[in-house]
Design a protein around this motif. Structure first.
Motif, PDB file in Angstrom:
ATOM      1  N   LEU A 208       0.814  -1.207   0.000  1.00 35.01           N
ATOM      2  CA  LEU A 208       0.000   0.000   0.000  1.00 35.01           C
ATOM      3  C   LEU A 208       0.849   1.258   0.000  1.00 35.01           C
ATOM      4  O   LEU A 208       0.427   2.300  -0.522  1.00 35.01           O
ATOM      5  N   ASP A 209       2.048   1.165   0.561  1.00 32.59           N
ATOM      6  CA  ASP A 209       2.895   2.343   0.718  1.00 32.59           C
ATOM      7  C   ASP A 209       3.855   2.561  -0.441  1.00 32.59           C
ATOM      8  O   ASP A 209       4.472   3.617  -0.549  1.00 32.59           O
ATOM      9  N   ASP A 210       3.981   1.586  -1.329  1.00 37.56           N
ATOM     10  CA  ASP A 210       5.020   1.668  -2.358  1.00 37.56           C
ATOM     11  C   ASP A 210       4.724   2.748  -3.379  1.00 37.56           C
ATOM     12  O   ASP A 210       3.595   2.885  -3.865  1.00 37.56           O
ATOM     13  N   PHE A 211       5.753   3.499  -3.708  1.00 36.42           N
ATOM     14  CA  PHE A 211       5.645   4.536  -4.735  1.00 36.42           C
ATOM     15  C   PHE A 211       6.671   4.335  -5.852  1.00 36.42           C
ATOM     16  O   PHE A 211       6.331   4.384  -7.031  1.00 36.42           O
ATOM     17  N   VAL A 212       7.928   4.111  -5.479  1.00 37.75           N
ATOM     18  CA  VAL A 212       9.016   4.116  -6.455  1.00 37.75           C
ATOM     19  C   VAL A 212       8.825   3.021  -7.498  1.00 37.75           C
ATOM     20  O   VAL A 212       8.845   3.275  -8.709  1.00 37.75           O
ATOM     21  N   ILE A 213       8.624   1.769  -7.053  1.00 37.85           N
ATOM     22  CA  ILE A 213       8.474   0.674  -8.002  1.00 37.85           C
ATOM     23  C   ILE A 213       7.194   0.834  -8.815  1.00 37.85           C
ATOM     24  O   ILE A 213       7.174   0.593 -10.025  1.00 37.85           O
ATOM     25  N   SER A 214       6.114   1.261  -8.154  1.00 38.69           N
ATOM     26  CA  SER A 214       4.848   1.471  -8.871  1.00 38.69           C
ATOM     27  C   SER A 214       4.986   2.544  -9.934  1.00 38.69           C
ATOM     28  O   SER A 214       4.344   2.473 -10.990  1.00 38.69           O
ATOM     29  N   PHE A 215       5.816   3.532  -9.689  1.00 40.27           N
ATOM     30  CA  PHE A 215       6.017   4.612 -10.654  1.00 40.27           C
ATOM     31  C   PHE A 215       6.561   4.076 -11.980  1.00 40.27           C
ATOM     32  O   PHE A 215       6.218   4.590 -13.051  1.00 40.27           O
ATOM     33  N   PHE A 216       7.385   3.039 -11.924  1.00 39.89           N
ATOM     34  CA  PHE A 216       8.003   2.497 -13.137  1.00 39.89           C
ATOM     35  C   PHE A 216       7.108   1.498 -13.857  1.00 39.89           C
ATOM     36  O   PHE A 216       7.230   1.339 -15.074  1.00 39.89           O
ATOM     37  N   VAL A 217       6.252   0.780 -13.140  1.00 31.26           N
ATOM     38  CA  VAL A 217       5.525  -0.337 -13.754  1.00 31.26           C
ATOM     39  C   VAL A 217       4.030  -0.106 -13.887  1.00 31.26           C
ATOM     40  O   VAL A 217       3.333  -0.943 -14.456  1.00 31.26           O
ATOM     41  N   ALA A 218       3.516   1.007 -13.370  1.00 36.39           N
ATOM     42  CA  ALA A 218       2.067   1.213 -13.385  1.00 36.39           C
ATOM     43  C   ALA A 218       1.537   1.538 -14.770  1.00 36.39           C
ATOM     44  O   ALA A 218       0.438   1.122 -15.139  1.00 36.39           O
ATOM     45  N   GLY A 219       2.273   2.309 -15.547  1.00 39.03           N
ATOM     46  CA  GLY A 219       1.781   2.716 -16.852  1.00 39.03           C
ATOM     47  C   GLY A 219       0.951   3.982 -16.770  1.00 39.03           C
ATOM     48  O   GLY A 219       0.651   4.492 -15.688  1.00 39.03           O
ATOM     49  N   ALA A 220       0.554   4.479 -17.924  1.00 31.82           N
ATOM     50  CA  ALA A 220      -0.162   5.754 -17.979  1.00 31.82           C
ATOM     51  C   ALA A 220      -1.633   5.625 -17.612  1.00 31.82           C
ATOM     52  O   ALA A 220      -2.245   6.591 -17.146  1.00 31.82           O
ATOM     53  N   ASP A 221      -2.206   4.439 -17.818  1.00 33.82           N
ATOM     54  CA  ASP A 221      -3.647   4.271 -17.609  1.00 33.82           C
ATOM     55  C   ASP A 221      -4.000   3.715 -16.239  1.00 33.82           C
ATOM     56  O   ASP A 221      -5.174   3.581 -15.907  1.00 33.82           O
ATOM     57  N   THR A 222      -3.020   3.355 -15.438  1.00 32.32           N
ATOM     58  CA  THR A 222      -3.263   2.781 -14.112  1.00 32.32           C
ATOM     59  C   THR A 222      -2.506   3.587 -13.078  1.00 32.32           C
ATOM     60  O   THR A 222      -1.318   3.860 -13.257  1.00 32.32           O
ATOM     61  N   THR A 223      -3.190   3.943 -12.013  1.00 24.58           N
ATOM     62  CA  THR A 223      -2.540   4.713 -10.948  1.00 24.58           C
ATOM     63  C   THR A 223      -2.927   4.139  -9.601  1.00 24.58           C
ATOM     64  O   THR A 223      -4.022   3.581  -9.437  1.00 24.58           O
ATOM     65  N   THR A 224      -2.021   4.235  -8.657  1.00 25.18           N
ATOM     66  CA  THR A 224      -2.293   3.814  -7.285  1.00 25.18           C
ATOM     67  C   THR A 224      -2.383   5.044  -6.397  1.00 25.18           C
ATOM     68  O   THR A 224      -2.090   6.163  -6.823  1.00 25.18           O
ATOM     69  N   LEU A 225      -2.781   4.830  -5.169  1.00 31.25           N
ATOM     70  CA  LEU A 225      -2.979   5.963  -4.271  1.00 31.25           C
ATOM     71  C   LEU A 225      -1.690   6.746  -4.022  1.00 31.25           C
ATOM     72  O   LEU A 225      -1.714   7.983  -4.065  1.00 31.25           O
ATOM     73  N   PRO A 226      -0.544   6.112  -3.764  1.00 31.18           N
ATOM     74  CA  PRO A 226       0.684   6.903  -3.614  1.00 31.18           C
ATOM     75  C   PRO A 226       1.028   7.713  -4.853  1.00 31.18           C
ATOM     76  O   PRO A 226       1.481   8.858  -4.742  1.00 31.18           O
ATOM     77  N   LEU A 227       0.808   7.146  -6.042  1.00 26.67           N
ATOM     78  CA  LEU A 227       1.073   7.899  -7.273  1.00 26.67           C
ATOM     79  C   LEU A 227       0.113   9.073  -7.411  1.00 26.67           C
ATOM     80  O   LEU A 227       0.507  10.161  -7.844  1.00 26.67           O
ATOM     81  N   LYS A 228      -1.141   8.862  -7.042  1.00 23.44           N
ATOM     82  CA  LYS A 228      -2.129   9.933  -7.124  1.00 23.44           C
ATOM     83  C   LYS A 228      -1.810  11.053  -6.139  1.00 23.44           C
ATOM     84  O   LYS A 228      -1.914  12.238  -6.471  1.00 23.44           O
ATOM     85  N   VAL A 229      -1.399  10.687  -4.949  1.00 21.69           N
ATOM     86  CA  VAL A 229      -1.039  11.710  -3.953  1.00 21.69           C
ATOM     87  C   VAL A 229       0.169  12.504  -4.419  1.00 21.69           C
ATOM     88  O   VAL A 229       0.214  13.730  -4.303  1.00 21.69           O
ATOM     89  N   TYR A 230       1.154  11.810  -4.988  1.00 25.03           N
ATOM     90  CA  TYR A 230       2.351  12.500  -5.474  1.00 25.03           C
ATOM     91  C   TYR A 230       1.993  13.497  -6.570  1.00 25.03           C
ATOM     92  O   TYR A 230       2.467  14.639  -6.564  1.00 25.03           O
ATOM     93  N   SER A 231       1.175  13.066  -7.521  1.00 21.54           N
ATOM     94  CA  SER A 231       0.798  13.976  -8.608  1.00 21.54           C
ATOM     95  C   SER A 231      -0.046  15.138  -8.117  1.00 21.54           C
ATOM     96  O   SER A 231      -0.078  16.193  -8.745  1.00 21.54           O
ATOM     97  N   SER A 232      -0.717  14.962  -6.972  1.00 21.58           N
ATOM     98  CA  SER A 232      -1.586  16.025  -6.460  1.00 21.58           C
ATOM     99  C   SER A 232      -0.843  17.042  -5.612  1.00 21.58           C
ATOM    100  O   SER A 232      -1.321  18.170  -5.466  1.00 21.58           O
ATOM    101  N   VAL A 233       0.290  16.664  -5.028  1.00 23.93           N
ATOM    102  CA  VAL A 233       0.986  17.572  -4.106  1.00 23.93           C
ATOM    103  C   VAL A 233       2.186  18.252  -4.749  1.00 23.93           C
ATOM    104  O   VAL A 233       2.907  18.987  -4.065  1.00 23.93           O
TER     105      VAL A 233
END
Length: 268
Positions: A208-233
């Motif tokens: 639930l807390d991961d950001f760095v690895i998700s940033f590389f493998v999520a893709g443009a059409d899929t986002t997780t909560l840490p990625l969404k928070v990062y893009s919002s702040v």
């Protein structure tokens, strides 16, 4: 410094304020009526941001759903793989002679490597691997990546528990006619179940807390909560972020409170 002296009390108060003042500030400004991108003045009390948090289609609802799904699948897979890996290693290298001990230590070092390698290296490695395999970035790659770095947490906890359990229980079950699978399901697994549960919770928290690895493998059409928070702040902390953090704190406090109640009842 005396144990119960005035300076000890002042130090304790200072430490508590230093630790919890930022959290209190986040909770307080989640009820702020100000519409500023990064509000610094409390202008009024409102629940507006909680109502808008998941109502906006561009908000956090989809990101939260993706995060929970990735966490659920990755925890299930990592718990299964980590538990079976720990049990298999302990059984395969039950004889602690020189060669077996070195082989067991080598396998353990390989198994825990994902939590020792910096996350940015793992993220790049996963990106290159999935690209080479032709896997499109999305939920599948997120689950595979999260499972990989969650397995060692379950593996280490279960293996540590198995190290404290003697072989006599399994041998007794086998002498009474139990098959290897029945001895595993009725003897070994119940004994290591607390460690399996602890490993699963730890793996869930890491996923639930991961950001760095998700940033590389999520893709443009899929986002997780840490990625969404990062893009919002990136351009300021919005009131919705404060509301989201407050809700997450409430969930954590409720879970901790329930666990303490369960432990208290068991101690009685």
């Amino acid at each position: 410094m005396k144990k119960n002296g005035i300076w000890a009390k002042i130090y304790l108060v200072f430490l508590l304020v230093l630790m919890y003042l930022p959290i209190v500030t986040v909770v307080l400004f989640s009820f702020n009526a100000s519409t500023a991108r990064t509000p610094t003045v409390f202008t009024g009390f409102t629940f507006r941001w909680y109502g808008e948090l998941f109502s906006d289609k561009r908000g956090f609802g989809d990101a939260l759903q993706n995060t929970l799904l990735v966490g659920l699948f990755s925890v299930c897979l990592s718990t299964l793989l980590g538990t079976l890996g720990a049990v298999g290693q302990v059984r395969a290298f039950a004889k602690k002679n020189g060669l077996a001990a070195r082989a067991s230590a080598f396998i353990e070092n390989i198994a825990i490597l994902p939590i020792m390698v910096p996350e940015i290296i793992l993220g790049v490695a996963f990106l290159l691997l999935f690209s080479a395999l032709g896997l499109p970035s999305g939920m599948l790659t997120l689950v595979l990546a999260h499972t990989t770095f969650c397995v060692p947490y379950v593996y280490l906890l279960v293996k540590s528990r198995l190290a404290t359990i003697g072989d006599e229980y399994v041998l007794a079950a086998r002498d009474l006619g139990a098959s290897p699978m029945r001895a595993l399901s009725t003897v070994t697994l119940p004994l290591v179940l607390p460690s399996v549960f602890s490993g699963a919770l730890l793996a869930l928290a890491m996923s639930l807390d991961d950001f760095v690895i998700s940033f590389f493998v999520a893709g443009a059409d899929t986002t997780t909560l840490p990625l969404k928070v990062y893009s919002s702040v990136r351009y300021g902390v919005s009131p919705q972020i404060n509301a989201l953090c407050t809700l997450m704190l409430v969930v954590v406090f409720v879970l901790v409170g329930l666990s303490q109640m369960v432990l208290h009842k068991k101690n009685k």
